[in-house]
Design a protein around this motif. Sequence first.
Motif, mmCIF file in Angstrom:
data_model
loop_
_atom_site.group_PDB
_atom_site.id
_atom_site.type_symbol
_atom_site.label_atom_id
_atom_site.label_comp_id
_atom_site.label_asym_id
_atom_site.label_seq_id
_atom_site.Cartn_x
_atom_site.Cartn_y
_atom_site.Cartn_z
ATOM 1 N N SER A 114 1.009 -1.214 -0.166
ATOM 2 C CA SER A 114 -0.121 0.025 0.111
ATOM 3 C C SER A 114 0.863 1.230 0.082
ATOM 4 N N GLU A 116 0.266 3.709 1.799
ATOM 5 C CA GLU A 116 0.610 4.328 2.928
ATOM 6 C C GLU A 116 1.690 3.485 3.574
ATOM 7 N N LYS A 134 -0.449 14.618 -0.058
ATOM 8 C CA LYS A 134 -1.034 13.321 -0.254
ATOM 9 C C LYS A 134 -2.302 13.691 -1.339
ATOM 10 N N SER A 135 -2.526 12.547 -2.261
ATOM 11 C CA SER A 135 -3.503 12.594 -3.195
ATOM 12 C C SER A 135 -3.874 11.121 -3.162
ATOM 13 N N GLU A 136 -4.954 10.513 -3.902
ATOM 14 C CA GLU A 136 -5.430 9.630 -4.080
ATOM 15 C C GLU A 136 -4.598 8.542 -4.784
ATOM 16 N N THR A 137 -3.585 9.176 -5.668
ATOM 17 C CA THR A 137 -2.754 8.178 -6.214
ATOM 18 C C THR A 137 -1.319 8.490 -6.086
ATOM 19 N N SER A 138 -0.786 9.258 -5.109
ATOM 20 C CA SER A 138 0.629 9.603 -4.673
ATOM 21 C C SER A 138 0.560 10.169 -3.201
ATOM 22 N N GLN A 195 3.778 6.207 -5.780
ATOM 23 C CA GLN A 195 2.648 6.436 -6.976
ATOM 24 C C GLN A 195 2.080 5.217 -6.865
ATOM 25 N N SER A 197 -2.399 3.559 -7.454
ATOM 26 C CA SER A 197 -3.972 3.625 -7.989
ATOM 27 C C SER A 197 -4.764 4.247 -6.843
ATOM 28 N N GLN A 198 -5.873 4.517 -7.220
ATOM 29 C CA GLN A 198 -6.997 4.965 -6.206
ATOM 30 C C GLN A 198 -7.338 3.960 -5.404
ATOM 31 N N THR A 199 -6.942 2.612 -5.658
ATOM 32 C CA THR A 199 -7.390 1.577 -4.678
ATOM 33 C C THR A 199 -6.239 1.535 -3.680
ATOM 34 N N GLY A 200 -5.261 2.325 -3.485
ATOM 35 C CA GLY A 200 -4.397 2.449 -2.269
ATOM 36 C C GLY A 200 -3.062 1.543 -2.682
#
Length: 247
Positions: A114, A116, A134-138, A195, A197-200
């Motif tokens: 992940s 995180e 932080k963003s959804e993809t990075s 970096q 994906s939006q899935t984490g």
Amino acid sequence: MKKVIFSILLSCTAAAVSHAAEFDINGMALGMNAEQVIARYGELRPNGQTSFSQWKITEGSEWVANGRTLYNDLSRPDDMEHERMQFAFTGLGSGNKLFAVRRELRFRPSERPSMESVYAAAVEKYGEPSYLDKSETSISAAWKFKAPDARAEKLESPLGCVGTTDFPVALDDHTATKAKRTADFCGLYIEFTVQGSQTGLANELDMGMMNHLDLVRDFDTDNKDARKRIEAARAKNLSSAAPAPKL
């Protein structure tokens, strides 16, 4: 009461020391020489490729200026892990030591961590960052230290003190000239981007580390050492030179 307070202070100091940042990327520590870097890399990546460049002083002494490594897990081409690393070293006088390192790692598709967890590992290693985005993809972070034993100072934005296209080729005139301007601005600097994906889940990691603090001093030491080597070679050559021809 004084003894109790003194004990508490000692405990806090010990805790601070024990949580000091580790200045390496995957075991490639600042201050290592090229032999140590190559040996460490061989332990981690027995099938990896290495390419290190030697530069020569006028009198003939050679020193490792920079290096690169490449790893592709060809045994699993459809599920490949990919890694590139870059290294830059000071000259002979200052120990020919590592002062900058960069790592690009693409995770094996079947073993993606992940984002995180990768960031948490960086915080555990280097402490709380100077800058975080932080963003959804990075997740991007940076650490700036004014001294190796200091805490990372806070920044409002990343400084770009390691660079990709302008990663140093060695501690040469160009790098030393830049270091005169960047020593205080950049300090000992680490940059980090993971970096995904939006899935984490993470796809790739890009990290760089460079110690600007000692470069001007090390460059001066390298030049003095080179001058001594050249003068010694000159004295030796002149003492054993052949007689002048008849004119």
